[in-house]
Design a protein around this motif. Structure first.
Motif, PDB file in Angstrom:
ATOM      1  N   ASN A   1      -2.805  47.409  15.203  1.00  0.00           N
ATOM      2  CA  ASN A   1      -4.205  47.061  15.423  1.00  0.00           C
ATOM      3  C   ASN A   1      -5.021  47.458  14.194  1.00  0.00           C
ATOM      4  N   SER A   2      -5.127  46.534  13.228  1.00  0.00           N
ATOM      5  CA  SER A   2      -5.930  46.812  12.045  1.00  0.00           C
ATOM      6  C   SER A   2      -6.837  45.633  11.758  1.00  0.00           C
ATOM      7  N   CYS A   3      -7.935  45.909  11.081  1.00  0.00           N
ATOM      8  CA  CYS A   3      -8.891  44.871  10.717  1.00  0.00           C
ATOM      9  C   CYS A   3      -8.332  44.067   9.539  1.00  0.00           C
ATOM     10  N   PRO A   4      -8.255  42.754   9.659  1.00  0.00           N
ATOM     11  CA  PRO A   4      -7.764  41.936   8.551  1.00  0.00           C
ATOM     12  C   PRO A   4      -8.657  41.975   7.315  1.00  0.00           C
ATOM     13  N   GLU A   5      -9.907  42.397   7.480  1.00  0.00           N
ATOM     14  CA  GLU A   5     -10.807  42.428   6.331  1.00  0.00           C
ATOM     15  C   GLU A   5     -10.795  43.777   5.610  1.00  0.00           C
ATOM     16  N   CYS A   6     -10.966  44.872   6.351  1.00  0.00           N
ATOM     17  CA  CYS A   6     -11.064  46.184   5.692  1.00  0.00           C
ATOM     18  C   CYS A   6      -9.820  47.049   5.880  1.00  0.00           C
ATOM     19  N   ARG A   7      -8.873  46.580   6.704  1.00  0.00           N
ATOM     20  CA  ARG A   7      -7.586  47.252   6.954  1.00  0.00           C
ATOM     21  C   ARG A   7      -7.691  48.533   7.777  1.00  0.00           C
ATOM     22  N   GLU A   8      -8.885  48.824   8.316  1.00  0.00           N
ATOM     23  CA  GLU A   8      -9.014  50.012   9.170  1.00  0.00           C
ATOM     24  C   GLU A   8      -8.092  49.854  10.382  1.00  0.00           C
ATOM     25  N   VAL A   9      -7.378  50.924  10.721  1.00  0.00           N
ATOM     26  CA  VAL A   9      -6.434  50.890  11.842  1.00  0.00           C
ATOM     27  C   VAL A   9      -7.108  51.498  13.074  1.00  0.00           C
ATOM     28  N   PHE A  10      -6.881  50.859  14.227  1.00  0.00           N
ATOM     29  CA  PHE A  10      -7.481  51.308  15.475  1.00  0.00           C
ATOM     30  C   PHE A  10      -6.394  51.683  16.465  1.00  0.00           C
ATOM     31  N   PRO A  11      -6.437  52.896  17.018  1.00  0.00           N
ATOM     32  CA  PRO A  11      -5.412  53.301  17.990  1.00  0.00           C
ATOM     33  C   PRO A  11      -5.490  52.483  19.273  1.00  0.00           C
ATOM     34  N   GLU A  12      -6.682  52.012  19.620  1.00  0.00           N
ATOM     35  CA  GLU A  12      -6.855  51.213  20.834  1.00  0.00           C
ATOM     36  C   GLU A  12      -7.500  49.883  20.489  1.00  0.00           C
ATOM     37  N   ARG A  13      -7.211  48.881  21.299  1.00  0.00           N
ATOM     38  CA  ARG A  13      -7.813  47.558  21.107  1.00  0.00           C
ATOM     39  C   ARG A  13      -9.187  47.537  21.772  1.00  0.00           C
ATOM     40  N   ASN A  14     -10.184  47.919  21.014  1.00  0.00           N
ATOM     41  CA  ASN A  14     -11.551  47.949  21.520  1.00  0.00           C
ATOM     42  C   ASN A  14     -12.297  46.743  20.965  1.00  0.00           C
ATOM     43  N   LEU A  15     -12.324  45.643  21.733  1.00  0.00           N
ATOM     44  CA  LEU A  15     -12.996  44.422  21.314  1.00  0.00           C
ATOM     45  C   LEU A  15     -14.295  44.275  22.084  1.00  0.00           C
ATOM     46  N   ARG A  16     -15.414  44.275  21.364  1.00  0.00           N
ATOM     47  CA  ARG A  16     -16.717  44.110  21.999  1.00  0.00           C
ATOM     48  C   ARG A  16     -17.193  42.669  21.819  1.00  0.00           C
ATOM     49  N   VAL A  17     -17.603  42.044  22.910  1.00  0.00           N
ATOM     50  CA  VAL A  17     -18.120  40.678  22.862  1.00  0.00           C
ATOM     51  C   VAL A  17     -19.376  40.660  21.990  1.00  0.00           C
ATOM     52  N   ASN A  18     -19.496  39.640  21.137  1.00  0.00           N
ATOM     53  CA  ASN A  18     -20.673  39.501  20.285  1.00  0.00           C
ATOM     54  C   ASN A  18     -21.419  38.240  20.714  1.00  0.00           C
ATOM     55  N   ARG A  19     -22.297  38.390  21.689  1.00  0.00           N
ATOM     56  CA  ARG A  19     -23.019  37.243  22.261  1.00  0.00           C
ATOM     57  C   ARG A  19     -23.961  36.592  21.260  1.00  0.00           C
ATOM     58  N   ALA A  20     -24.603  37.408  20.424  1.00  0.00           N
ATOM     59  CA  ALA A  20     -25.532  36.850  19.439  1.00  0.00           C
ATOM     60  C   ALA A  20     -24.792  35.933  18.473  1.00  0.00           C
ATOM     61  N   LEU A  21     -23.634  36.353  18.035  1.00  0.00           N
ATOM     62  CA  LEU A  21     -22.839  35.531  17.125  1.00  0.00           C
ATOM     63  C   LEU A  21     -22.320  34.279  17.825  1.00  0.00           C
ATOM     64  N   ALA A  22     -21.968  34.401  19.087  1.00  0.00           N
ATOM     65  CA  ALA A  22     -21.530  33.239  19.865  1.00  0.00           C
ATOM     66  C   ALA A  22     -22.663  32.216  19.943  1.00  0.00           C
ATOM     67  N   ASN A  23     -23.883  32.685  20.165  1.00  0.00           N
ATOM     68  CA  ASN A  23     -25.036  31.783  20.231  1.00  0.00           C
ATOM     69  C   ASN A  23     -25.290  31.107  18.887  1.00  0.00           C
ATOM     70  N   LEU A  24     -25.201  31.872  17.797  1.00  0.00           N
ATOM     71  CA  LEU A  24     -25.391  31.292  16.462  1.00  0.00           C
ATOM     72  C   LEU A  24     -24.341  30.230  16.164  1.00  0.00           C
ATOM     73  N   ALA A  25     -23.088  30.525  16.498  1.00  0.00           N
ATOM     74  CA  ALA A  25     -22.006  29.566  16.255  1.00  0.00           C
ATOM     75  C   ALA A  25     -22.238  28.290  17.060  1.00  0.00           C
ATOM     76  N   GLU A  26     -22.718  28.443  18.278  1.00  0.00           N
ATOM     77  CA  GLU A  26     -22.996  27.270  19.115  1.00  0.00           C
ATOM     78  C   GLU A  26     -24.122  26.431  18.514  1.00  0.00           C
ATOM     79  N   GLU A  27     -25.160  27.087  17.995  1.00  0.00           N
ATOM     80  CA  GLU A  27     -26.251  26.349  17.356  1.00  0.00           C
ATOM     81  C   GLU A  27     -25.753  25.612  16.111  1.00  0.00           C
ATOM     82  N   ALA A  28     -24.890  26.241  15.342  1.00  0.00           N
ATOM     83  CA  ALA A  28     -24.324  25.591  14.153  1.00  0.00           C
ATOM     84  C   ALA A  28     -23.485  24.375  14.566  1.00  0.00           C
TER      85      ALA A  28
END
Length: 151
Positions: free
Chosen positions: A50-77
């Motif tokens: 479990n590591s970030c593909p961009e910064c390579r930070e490793v996470f012991p747990e899969r903590n995925l937080r929903v990003n509603r604002a980004l979902a709304n922006l993507a939908e508008e695009a």
């Protein structure tokens, strides 16, 4: 009315760095980077880490937080019928508004042909972007293998 440059920035902010398409069910990692839920899940399953593909930070747990604002922006695009893979959405030089075609090895950044000829980059080394991508992919793979061996 939004300028073309503003639309391009909107498009860039609403595109997943893994699939290079508009975010679908975007999630934020603890490091703050965003991905489509399915993209990051598949990435982690392939790597078995479990590591970030961009910064390579490793996470012991899969903590995925929903990003509603980004979902709304993507939908508008999407509604604007912007194409994230459109050639018009290529990154441009902020100074000259030219396509970024070269990678400056000295400064480790993308530049346009006009910047290459400027005094600022006069003694620097350059690569075509496609060549730089291949070189850095190989280096990244080697770094990941060393990292995997250490862990």
């Amino acid at each position: 009315m939004a300028s073309r440059q503003q639309l391009l920035r909107l498009t860039e902010e609403t595109v997943c760095p893994i699939c290079l398409d508009f975010f679908t069910d975007p999630v934020t990692l603890d490091c703050g980077h965003n991905f489509c839920r399915s993209c990051i899940t598949q990435s982690w399953e392939k790597k078995e880490i479990n590591s970030c593909p961009e910064c390579r930070e490793v996470f012991p747990e899969r903590n995925l937080r929903v990003n509603r604002a980004l979902a709304n922006l993507a939908e508008e695009a999407r509604k604007l019928k912007l194409d994230p893979k459109d050639n018009g959405s290529k990154p441009h030089c902020e100074v000259h508004q030219e396509d970024l075609k070269l990678f400056c090895e000295t400064d480790r950044k993308l530049i346009c042909l006009i910047c290459r000829d400027s005094r600022e980059h006069k003694t620097h080394n350059f690569l075509p972007i496609s060549e730089a991508v291949e070189i850095y992919k190989i280096l990244s793979q080697r770094r990941n293998r060393r990292f995997d061996k250490q862990n």
